[in-house]
Structures are given as structure tokens and as C-alpha cells.
Design a protein around this motif. Structure first.
Motif, PDB file in Angstrom:
ATOM      1  N   LEU A  49       0.832  -1.201   0.000  1.00  0.00           N
ATOM      2  CA  LEU A  49       0.000   0.000   0.000  1.00  0.00           C
ATOM      3  C   LEU A  49       0.870   1.256   0.000  1.00  0.00           C
ATOM      4  CD1 LEU A  49      -2.753   1.344   0.127  1.00  0.00           C
ATOM      5  CD2 LEU A  49      -2.713   1.065   2.620  1.00  0.00           C
ATOM      6  N   GLU A  50       1.920   1.266   0.799  1.00  0.00           N
ATOM      7  CA  GLU A  50       2.816   2.423   0.831  1.00  0.00           C
ATOM      8  C   GLU A  50       3.470   2.631  -0.528  1.00  0.00           C
ATOM      9  OE1 GLU A  50       3.333   4.785   3.138  1.00  0.00           O
ATOM     10  OE2 GLU A  50       1.576   3.804   4.023  1.00  0.00           O
ATOM     11  N   SER A  51       3.841   1.532  -1.171  1.00  0.00           N
ATOM     12  CA  SER A  51       4.463   1.618  -2.488  1.00  0.00           C
ATOM     13  C   SER A  51       3.497   2.204  -3.516  1.00  0.00           C
ATOM     14  CB  SER A  51       4.925   0.233  -2.937  1.00  0.00           C
ATOM     15  OG  SER A  51       5.436   0.265  -4.251  1.00  0.00           O
ATOM     16  N   GLU A  52       2.228   1.776  -3.470  1.00  0.00           N
ATOM     17  CA  GLU A  52       1.226   2.295  -4.412  1.00  0.00           C
ATOM     18  C   GLU A  52       0.929   3.767  -4.142  1.00  0.00           C
ATOM     19  OE1 GLU A  52       0.150   0.812  -7.049  1.00  0.00           O
ATOM     20  OE2 GLU A  52       1.142  -1.091  -6.603  1.00  0.00           O
ATOM     21  N   LYS A  53       0.934   4.166  -2.881  1.00  0.00           N
ATOM     22  CA  LYS A  53       0.727   5.579  -2.547  1.00  0.00           C
ATOM     23  C   LYS A  53       1.853   6.439  -3.105  1.00  0.00           C
ATOM     24  CE  LYS A  53      -1.976   5.096   1.720  1.00  0.00           C
ATOM     25  NZ  LYS A  53      -1.987   5.307   3.199  1.00  0.00           N
ATOM     26  N   GLU A  54       3.081   5.942  -2.957  1.00  0.00           N
ATOM     27  CA  GLU A  54       4.231   6.679  -3.488  1.00  0.00           C
ATOM     28  C   GLU A  54       4.149   6.789  -5.005  1.00  0.00           C
ATOM     29  OE1 GLU A  54       7.670   4.623  -2.102  1.00  0.00           O
ATOM     30  OE2 GLU A  54       7.377   5.178   0.002  1.00  0.00           O
ATOM     31  N   GLN A  55       3.701   5.714  -5.643  1.00  0.00           N
ATOM     32  CA  GLN A  55       3.562   5.724  -7.095  1.00  0.00           C
ATOM     33  C   GLN A  55       2.498   6.731  -7.528  1.00  0.00           C
ATOM     34  OE1 GLN A  55       5.576   3.929  -9.000  1.00  0.00           O
ATOM     35  NE2 GLN A  55       4.726   4.685 -10.913  1.00  0.00           N
ATOM     36  N   TYR A  56       1.429   6.825  -6.759  1.00  0.00           N
ATOM     37  CA  TYR A  56       0.352   7.769  -7.058  1.00  0.00           C
ATOM     38  C   TYR A  56       0.872   9.211  -6.992  1.00  0.00           C
ATOM     39  CZ  TYR A  56      -3.961  10.443  -6.528  1.00  0.00           C
ATOM     40  OH  TYR A  56      -4.966  11.369  -6.683  1.00  0.00           O
ATOM     41  N   LEU A  57       1.620   9.517  -5.938  1.00  0.00           N
ATOM     42  CA  LEU A  57       2.179  10.867  -5.796  1.00  0.00           C
ATOM     43  C   LEU A  57       3.159  11.171  -6.929  1.00  0.00           C
ATOM     44  CD1 LEU A  57       2.781  11.023  -1.944  1.00  0.00           C
ATOM     45  CD2 LEU A  57       1.004  12.193  -3.256  1.00  0.00           C
ATOM     46  N   PHE A  58       3.905  10.151  -7.328  1.00  0.00           N
ATOM     47  CA  PHE A  58       4.843  10.333  -8.432  1.00  0.00           C
ATOM     48  C   PHE A  58       4.094  10.684  -9.714  1.00  0.00           C
ATOM     49  CE2 PHE A  58       6.798   8.370 -12.185  1.00  0.00           C
ATOM     50  CZ  PHE A  58       8.001   9.068 -12.242  1.00  0.00           C
ATOM     51  N   PHE A  59       3.039   9.935 -10.012  1.00  0.00           N
ATOM     52  CA  PHE A  59       2.252  10.211 -11.225  1.00  0.00           C
ATOM     53  C   PHE A  59       1.611  11.598 -11.152  1.00  0.00           C
ATOM     54  CE2 PHE A  59       1.645   5.447 -12.053  1.00  0.00           C
ATOM     55  CZ  PHE A  59       2.568   5.450 -13.084  1.00  0.00           C
TER      56      PHE A  59
END
Length: 267
Positions: free
Chosen positions: A184-194
Motif C-alpha cells: 500500500l505504501e508503495s502504491e501511494k508513493e507511485q500515485y504521488l509520483f504520477f
């Protein structure tokens, strides 16, 4: 006569209490019990700190026992092994949705222990069971005829399978929870990156691209939220970690598509 009678009784008693090698079968109940105890004890010894009693809860089903006597040596035996496992353990082993970081955890029990499905000579997951279609070992009937010794090289497939299922049973909840939190933390970071990437691209984009983006943004956001859920309200909606992961992944996929559409070099 009494002496002869006692001798005959002794001979009869000895022959009935001992194993007659000519008639011995690997399916003998005492032989099966010896096999169960031997490999369960081996599995217990694999635990790092102390023998785990969770091994005793692992249901190991033995069938298709066969015997091949080798004169002057141990009996050569083989059997089929099935170990039923819970759906939670199946999910960890298969890791089909890439939510669980199983590799590091599985290293603790054995590399490549459950790497495929279906049956073969190795341990395989088949219909919620760990299956070893043919497991070979030797049995020796000791000289006193009252004890059976199981002979098999150490670190065998059966002991490792029992250990693995016991270990996963003990740690499944912790593995699942920890892995999902990391994902979940990884997906959140990916979302912020996008999210950052979109506006970074817009700064350098031609005016017609910017105009197109702003004109369609409101509609695009509504469609994205309808399809994936509004990221800002995921936690407030009391969704499970797994549901949040899938929601973020959906949002990330749509944002990736949006970034591609903003790239003037695309298409």
C-alpha cells in the motif's frame, strides 16, 4: 516336557511379537507410525529457536504405500503425500495479485519449495493441497524385531513441506499484514509520483496540449473516481488494505494513461 513346552511358548511369543522380514510391508501400521514420527520430528527440528508444536496440527495424508524388499538391506518404500492447506496459505504461495512480498519470507523455509502448480516429482500445490506424488525412503527392521528405523537423507522434501506448512500457519497473518502494508505504501508513493509527473509535463507542454488537458480534466477525474474510487476518501470509507491497494493501482493505471496522452511524442 515342561521345559520343552516353555521353549515352544517362548518361540511362539517371540515370533508373534517380532516382525517377520519375509512378510514385512511398508504399509504395516507400526511402520506408518514410525514414518509419521520421523518426518514430523525432523520438521520440528527445522524451527530456529525451538521445536514448534504447530507441526502436530499439520494434517499429512499418506497413501499408495508400496514395498520393495532388498535382501540383506533395508526395505525400499514409497508413498504419496498430501498436505491440505488453508486458502490463506495458498494465497501466500501463489501471490497471484502481487500484493504479498513472499520471496524474502519463503527464503526462510526453502527456495523454490512451492514454485509450480500441478503434480510432478517435487512438492507442488494442487487443489489446495501440497502434493508429493512419490516419496521414497528406506525402512529397517532392527535385530530385536521390535523396532523400525526410517532411513532417508537429511533435509528431505517431506520434512521441508511439513515445516513449511507449519511455519506458514504460524506466520500467515503477520506475513499478509506486513506485505499488504508495504504494498500500500508503495502504491501511494507511485500515485504521488504520477500526480507530480502530470503537472511537470504540463509545464513544458505546448499550449494546445494544456488547453486540451484543462478542458477534459474535470470529466476525466469524475470518470476515474467512478472507476477506481476517490483516493482522498479511501481510508475514510473504512476499506480494507487490500481494497485500498487495488484502488490505488487502478488510479495509478489511469494516471499513467493520462501521462502518455500528454506526451507529444506519443502516437
Amino acid at each position: 516336557m515342561k521345559t520343552l513346552l516353555y521353549i515352544m511358548i517362548g518361540i511362539i511369543f517371540t515370533s508373534t511379537s517380532a516382525y517377520a522380514k519375509d512378510d514385512f510391508q511398508c504399509s504395516d501400521p507400526k511402520a506408518v507410525e514410525a514414518v509419521k514420527k520421523t518426518f514430523a520430528d525432523r520438521a520440528k527440528s527445522m524451527f530456529y529457536k525451538s521445536p514448534s508444536q504447530s507441526v502436530d496440527t499439520v494434517n499429512v495424508i499418506y497413501s499408495k504405500l508400496s514395498t520393495q524388499p532388498r535382501w540383506g538391506k533395508a526395505f525400499s518404500c514409497s508413498l504419496r503425500v498430501e498436505i491440505p492447506v488453508s486458502q490463506e496459505i495458498v494465497d501466500i504461495i501463489l501471490n497471484e495479485d502481487d500484493i504479498l512480498y513472499t520471496k524474502d519470507e519463503m527464503d526462510k523455509i526453502s527456495n523454490n519449495l512451492f514454485t509450480k502448480t500441478g503434480e510432478s516429482k517435487d512438492n507442488r500445490l494442487n487443489d489446495n493441497k501440497i502434493v508429493i506424488p512419490s516419496f521414497a525412503y528406506d525402512l529397517s527392521v532392527l535385530d530385536n524385531g521390535k523396532e523400525i528405523k526410517v532411513e532417508k537423507k537429511s533435509y528431505d522434501a517431506l520434512s521441508r513441506a511439513i515445516y513449511a506448512v507449519a511455519w506458514l500457519s504460524e506466520n500467515a497473518e503477520k506475513i499478509t499484514k506486513t506485505a499488504q502494508e508495504k504494498t500500500l505504501e508503495s502504491e501511494k508513493e507511485q500515485y504521488l509520483f504520477f500526480f507530480t509527473d502530470v503537472y511537470g509535463i504540463l509545464e513544458d507542454a505546448p499550449e494546445d496540449i494544456k488547453s486540451k488537458f484543462h478542458a477534459s480534466q474535470e470529466t476525466w477525474v469524475k470518470e476515474r473516481n467512478k472507476k477506481c474510487g476517490n483516493v482522498e476518501s479511501l481510508e475514510a470509507n473504512n476499506l480494507s488494505i487490500k481494497e485500498q491497494i487495488h484502488a490505488y493501482r487502478c488510479n495509478n493505471a489511469t494516471m499513467s494513461e493520462q501521462i502518455s496522452s500528454l506526451d507529444p511524442n506519443e502516437g
